[in-house]
Design a protein around this motif. Structure first.
Motif, PDB file in Angstrom:
ATOM      1  N   LEU A   4      -1.017   6.821  -4.466  1.00 50.60           N
ATOM      2  CA  LEU A   4      -1.292   5.393  -4.655  1.00 50.60           C
ATOM      3  C   LEU A   4       0.033   4.688  -4.937  1.00 50.60           C
ATOM      4  O   LEU A   4       0.739   5.022  -5.891  1.00 50.60           O
ATOM      5  CB  LEU A   4      -2.265   5.188  -5.812  1.00 50.60           C
ATOM      6  N   THR A   5       0.359   3.710  -4.092  1.00 46.11           N
ATOM      7  CA  THR A   5       1.618   2.979  -4.188  1.00 46.11           C
ATOM      8  C   THR A   5       1.347   1.519  -4.533  1.00 46.11           C
ATOM      9  O   THR A   5       0.439   0.904  -3.970  1.00 46.11           O
ATOM     10  CB  THR A   5       2.388   3.045  -2.853  1.00 46.11           C
ATOM     11  N   LEU A   6       2.126   0.973  -5.455  1.00 44.62           N
ATOM     12  CA  LEU A   6       2.117  -0.463  -5.717  1.00 44.62           C
ATOM     13  C   LEU A   6       3.165  -1.065  -4.784  1.00 44.62           C
ATOM     14  O   LEU A   6       4.367  -1.007  -5.056  1.00 44.62           O
ATOM     15  CB  LEU A   6       2.427  -0.744  -7.186  1.00 44.62           C
ATOM     16  N   HIS A   7       2.690  -1.607  -3.677  1.00 45.86           N
ATOM     17  CA  HIS A   7       3.597  -2.043  -2.621  1.00 45.86           C
ATOM     18  C   HIS A   7       4.350  -3.306  -3.024  1.00 45.86           C
ATOM     19  O   HIS A   7       5.529  -3.481  -2.705  1.00 45.86           O
ATOM     20  CB  HIS A   7       2.818  -2.290  -1.327  1.00 45.86           C
ATOM     21  N   ARG A  11      -0.694  -5.714  -5.061  1.00 40.92           N
ATOM     22  CA  ARG A  11      -1.109  -5.087  -3.805  1.00 40.92           C
ATOM     23  C   ARG A  11      -0.869  -3.580  -3.850  1.00 40.92           C
ATOM     24  O   ARG A  11       0.272  -3.127  -3.918  1.00 40.92           O
ATOM     25  CB  ARG A  11      -0.347  -5.686  -2.623  1.00 40.92           C
ATOM     26  N   TRP A  12      -1.991  -2.834  -3.838  1.00 41.72           N
ATOM     27  CA  TRP A  12      -1.953  -1.380  -3.831  1.00 41.72           C
ATOM     28  C   TRP A  12      -2.147  -0.860  -2.404  1.00 41.72           C
ATOM     29  O   TRP A  12      -2.851  -1.471  -1.601  1.00 41.72           O
ATOM     30  CB  TRP A  12      -3.065  -0.801  -4.689  1.00 41.72           C
ATOM     31  N   ASP A  41       2.696  -0.417 -16.444  1.00 37.23           N
ATOM     32  CA  ASP A  41       1.971  -0.470 -15.172  1.00 37.23           C
ATOM     33  C   ASP A  41       1.303  -1.829 -14.968  1.00 37.23           C
ATOM     34  O   ASP A  41       1.291  -2.371 -13.861  1.00 37.23           O
ATOM     35  CB  ASP A  41       0.911   0.629 -15.139  1.00 37.23           C
ATOM     36  N   TYR A  45       2.057  -4.515 -12.091  1.00 32.63           N
ATOM     37  CA  TYR A  45       0.985  -5.042 -11.244  1.00 32.63           C
ATOM     38  C   TYR A  45       1.044  -6.567 -11.176  1.00 32.63           C
ATOM     39  O   TYR A  45       0.810  -7.165 -10.116  1.00 32.63           O
ATOM     40  CB  TYR A  45      -0.358  -4.575 -11.812  1.00 32.63           C
ATOM     41  N   TYR A  54       9.888  -2.441  -6.172  1.00 32.37           N
ATOM     42  CA  TYR A  54       8.791  -2.235  -5.224  1.00 32.37           C
ATOM     43  C   TYR A  54       9.362  -1.837  -3.863  1.00 32.37           C
ATOM     44  O   TYR A  54      10.471  -2.253  -3.510  1.00 32.37           O
ATOM     45  CB  TYR A  54       7.974  -3.518  -5.074  1.00 32.37           C
ATOM     46  N   GLU A 315      -7.917   6.793  -6.782  1.00 30.83           N
ATOM     47  CA  GLU A 315      -8.122   5.941  -5.610  1.00 30.83           C
ATOM     48  C   GLU A 315      -9.002   4.731  -5.912  1.00 30.83           C
ATOM     49  O   GLU A 315      -9.009   3.758  -5.153  1.00 30.83           O
ATOM     50  CB  GLU A 315      -8.719   6.746  -4.452  1.00 30.83           C
ATOM     51  N   PRO A 318      -7.354   0.420  -7.715  1.00 33.05           N
ATOM     52  CA  PRO A 318      -7.191  -0.945  -7.193  1.00 33.05           C
ATOM     53  C   PRO A 318      -8.447  -1.800  -7.346  1.00 33.05           C
ATOM     54  O   PRO A 318      -8.349  -3.017  -7.560  1.00 33.05           O
ATOM     55  CB  PRO A 318      -6.846  -0.716  -5.722  1.00 33.05           C
TER      56      PRO A 318
END
Length: 339
Positions: A4-7, A11-12, A41, A45, A54, A315, A318
């Motif tokens: 799981l990436t915090l782009h 936005r995950w 975190d 976010y 990011y 998962e 988000p």
């Protein structure tokens, strides 16, 4: 492996990536079982963390299982349950040579500066793993959070019988209060939130002061408790609170900044000198903190079970996180899992 990436803020992106190779000599491949969600975190976010970059795989509060050890690793074996000390350090700078690895000149924290543990497998240096034969993965994932509080209390050299104020009763403030109590201090927790005040009373049994932001913190303290505290910890990460905190310590007292804010802080210099205050910053934790905390949890001196208020599969985060963060949701510590 699930990742799981915090782009970018808000936005995950969930992906399936190859498992890491290795481990190299001195490293260990671990399976991530639990990931604690903390203020870092949440600020990442929202795009308000000063050090976060990011895209990034978050996750630095980790409970893991050893899968495979690299050459030269003799203190760990497959199946060991461990807490992860997530601060990657150089070992060579003056701070590291002095044992102050928590403020290494080139420190990189997993999940902040480099990719962290919101993935099923990760390779870490063996000396960053702290095993326990007794503790489960959730307790081990809380060790890093507790380390922030223990390190701050150790920095302040809190003594038995001292009166200590902790401003900000989120998870970090609660960890500070925990270790101040274990040091034998009289602890008063301060917050503007009745929900957090109630949590501090229930979990720790500390005295509390619900602060009226429109009034002076000094006068509100004096009305309720008399003599001002010997040590004041600010764990809010709020500029106004951190600046107002200079007013609270008694003469000869200490002020410890545990929270972090973007930008400058100001204070009245004559008042600072008149009290001969000691101002301390506290950053991260050390290996000694991790080992001590694991021992204290194993000895039943710290009960972590009630800290975890929200859980979900990684998962699902988000979809869940916004609900966790709504007023009244009662979030204290969120925990994600892969199993």
């Amino acid at each position: 492996m699930k990742t799981l990436t915090l782009h970018e803020p808000g936005r995950w992106i969930a992906t399936d990536k190859p498992e890491p190779g290795g481990p190299a000599p001195g490293e260990v491949l671990v399976c991530v079982h639990r990931i604690g969600i903390c203020g870092t975190d949440i600020h990442a976010y929202h795009g308000t963390h000063p050090l976060f970059t990011y895209p990034r795989v978050p996750g630095h509060e980790l409970g893991v299982e050893v899968v495979r050890v690299g050459q030269g690793v003799s203190n760990l074996t497959p199946g060991d349950r461990c807490a992860v000390e997530p601060y990657m350090t150089c070992g060579k700078c003056p701070a590291c040579r002095a044992g102050k690895t928590n403020c290494c000149e080139t420190l990189q924290c997993l999940g902040v500066h480099v990719d962290g543990g919101m993935r099923e497998y990760i390779v870490v240096p063996a000396d960053k793993l702290h095993p326990s034969r007794q503790l489960g993965y959730e307790a081990l994932a809380l060790v890093e959070t507790l380390g922030i509080g223990r390190h701050a209390v150790e920095r302040a050299r809190v003594a038995p019988g001292e009166c200590v104020a902790v401003i900000g009763l989120g998870p970090i403030g609660l960890t500070v209060a925990t270790f101040a109590k274990l040091a034998g201090a009289r602890v008063v927790g301060i917050d503007v939130s009745e929900q957090r005040i109630a949590a501090a009373r229930t979990l720790l049994g500390v005295e509390t002061l619900r602060l009226d932001p429109s009034g002076s913190i000094q006068s509100q303290w004096t009305t309720g408790f008399g003599d001002r505290p010997a040590a004041v910890f600010d764990a809010t990460g709020n500029r106004a609170s951190m600046q107002n905190a200079f007013d609270l310590p008694g003469h000869g007292g200490r002020l410890i900044m545990v929270g972090l804010v973007i930008g400058d802080l100001t204070f009245d210099d004559p008042a600072f000198h008149r009290k001969e205050l000691t101002l301390l910053a506290s950053r991260n934790a050390t290996a000694d903190d991790f080992r001590a905390i694991i021992g204290q949890i194993e000895a039943n001196k710290i009960d972590t079970a009630a800290w975890i208020t929200h859980t979900c599969q990684v998962e699902a985060l988000p979809a869940e996180l916004d609900a966790w963060l709504t007023p009244g949701a009662g979030l204290l510590k969120g925990m994600c899992r892969f199993d």
